[in-house]
Design a protein around this motif. Structure first.
Motif, short mmCIF file in Angstrom:
data_model
loop_
_atom_site.label_atom_id
_atom_site.label_comp_id
_atom_site.label_asym_id
_atom_site.label_seq_id
_atom_site.Cartn_x
_atom_site.Cartn_y
_atom_site.Cartn_z
N PHE A 1 0.87 -1.17 0.00
CA PHE A 1 0.00 0.00 0.00
C PHE A 1 0.91 1.23 0.00
CE2 PHE A 1 -2.21 -3.47 2.01
CZ PHE A 1 -3.45 -3.44 1.39
N ILE A 2 0.83 2.03 -1.04
CA ILE A 2 1.68 3.21 -1.16
C ILE A 2 0.85 4.43 -0.78
CG2 ILE A 2 3.08 4.62 -2.71
CD1 ILE A 2 3.66 2.00 -4.27
N ILE A 3 1.26 5.05 0.34
CA ILE A 3 0.53 6.18 0.90
C ILE A 3 1.44 7.40 0.88
CG2 ILE A 3 -0.52 7.10 3.00
CD1 ILE A 3 -1.24 4.22 3.76
N GLY A 4 0.90 8.53 0.49
CA GLY A 4 1.65 9.78 0.53
C GLY A 4 1.34 10.64 -0.67
N ASN A 5 1.55 11.93 -0.49
CA ASN A 5 1.34 12.88 -1.58
C ASN A 5 2.27 12.58 -2.74
OD1 ASN A 5 -0.57 14.35 -0.20
ND2 ASN A 5 0.92 15.81 0.61
N ASN A 6 1.78 12.78 -3.92
CA ASN A 6 2.58 12.67 -5.14
C ASN A 6 3.41 11.39 -5.22
OD1 ASN A 6 1.70 15.33 -5.77
ND2 ASN A 6 3.29 16.13 -4.43
N LEU B 1 -2.47 4.57 -3.02
CA LEU B 1 -3.53 5.29 -2.32
C LEU B 1 -3.35 6.80 -2.36
CD1 LEU B 1 -3.74 2.95 0.78
CD2 LEU B 1 -5.11 2.86 -1.29
N GLY B 2 -2.12 7.28 -2.55
CA GLY B 2 -1.88 8.72 -2.52
C GLY B 2 -2.06 9.28 -1.12
N TYR B 3 -2.55 10.51 -1.04
CA TYR B 3 -2.75 11.16 0.25
C TYR B 3 -3.87 10.46 1.01
CZ TYR B 3 -4.19 14.54 3.74
OH TYR B 3 -4.53 15.14 4.91
N VAL B 4 -3.62 10.21 2.30
CA VAL B 4 -4.63 9.61 3.19
C VAL B 4 -4.73 10.52 4.40
CG1 VAL B 4 -5.12 7.63 4.67
CG2 VAL B 4 -4.16 7.26 2.41
N GLU B 5 -5.93 10.99 4.70
CA GLU B 5 -6.16 11.92 5.81
C GLU B 5 -5.74 11.31 7.15
OE1 GLU B 5 -8.21 15.45 7.52
OE2 GLU B 5 -8.25 14.92 5.42
#
Length: 144
Positions: free
Chosen positions: A9-14, A30-34
């Motif tokens: 699972f790849i989480i983070g901006n850009n 997933l990109g950005y996750v709150e």
């Protein structure tokens, strides 16, 4: 390739552009996750292959707060006082990182050691430690 059970699972901006080309269903971009809490509570480890940075690394510190073992690079480990196979898994090449991930994923004893050492690893950065150091500084100044 070596363990078909592992999901990423790849989480983070850009996220890096290369990740958009992954066709393997085990990779979830997933990109950005709150709120990362649900993810940190469900995954087995955090991987932070940092190539640059200085001081305390937020991604790594946050993982350790969840007692989530970390796989990182020497850059990720510096400033965090991390030691290979004691408080984190450390590698610098893609082969070393992959080996570290596989070892941690499949070695329950190693996973437990790294998870258990998380709180101790964060102690030098705790509020209590900072308060103690500040009080000591004030004591030393008042005794001069």
């Amino acid at each position: 390739k070596k363990d078909p059970e592992i999901e990423v699972f790849i989480i983070g901006n850009n996220p890096p552009e290369e990740t958009q080309q992954f066709t393997d269903k085990r990779f979830h971009i997933l990109g950005y996750v709150e709120d990362v809490s649900p993810w940190f509570n469900m995954v087995k480890m955090s991987v932070a292959p940092l190539r640059y940075g200085a001081g305390v690394k937020g991604k790594i510190g946050q993982s350790l707060e969840y007692q989530l073992p970390v796989v990182t690079t020497d850059i990720g480990a510096e400033g965090m006082l991390l030691k290979h196979e004691e408080t984190a898994m450390i590698g610098n090449t893609k082969e070393e990182l992959a080996e570290a991930i596989l070892k941690l994923y499949n070695d329950e004893n190693l996973w437990n050691i790294l998870s258990s050492n998380s709180k101790e690893t964060l102690q030098p950065f705790s509020i209590e430690k900072l308060e103690s150091e500040l009080l000591q500084l004030f004591k030393n100044k008042s005794n001069e």
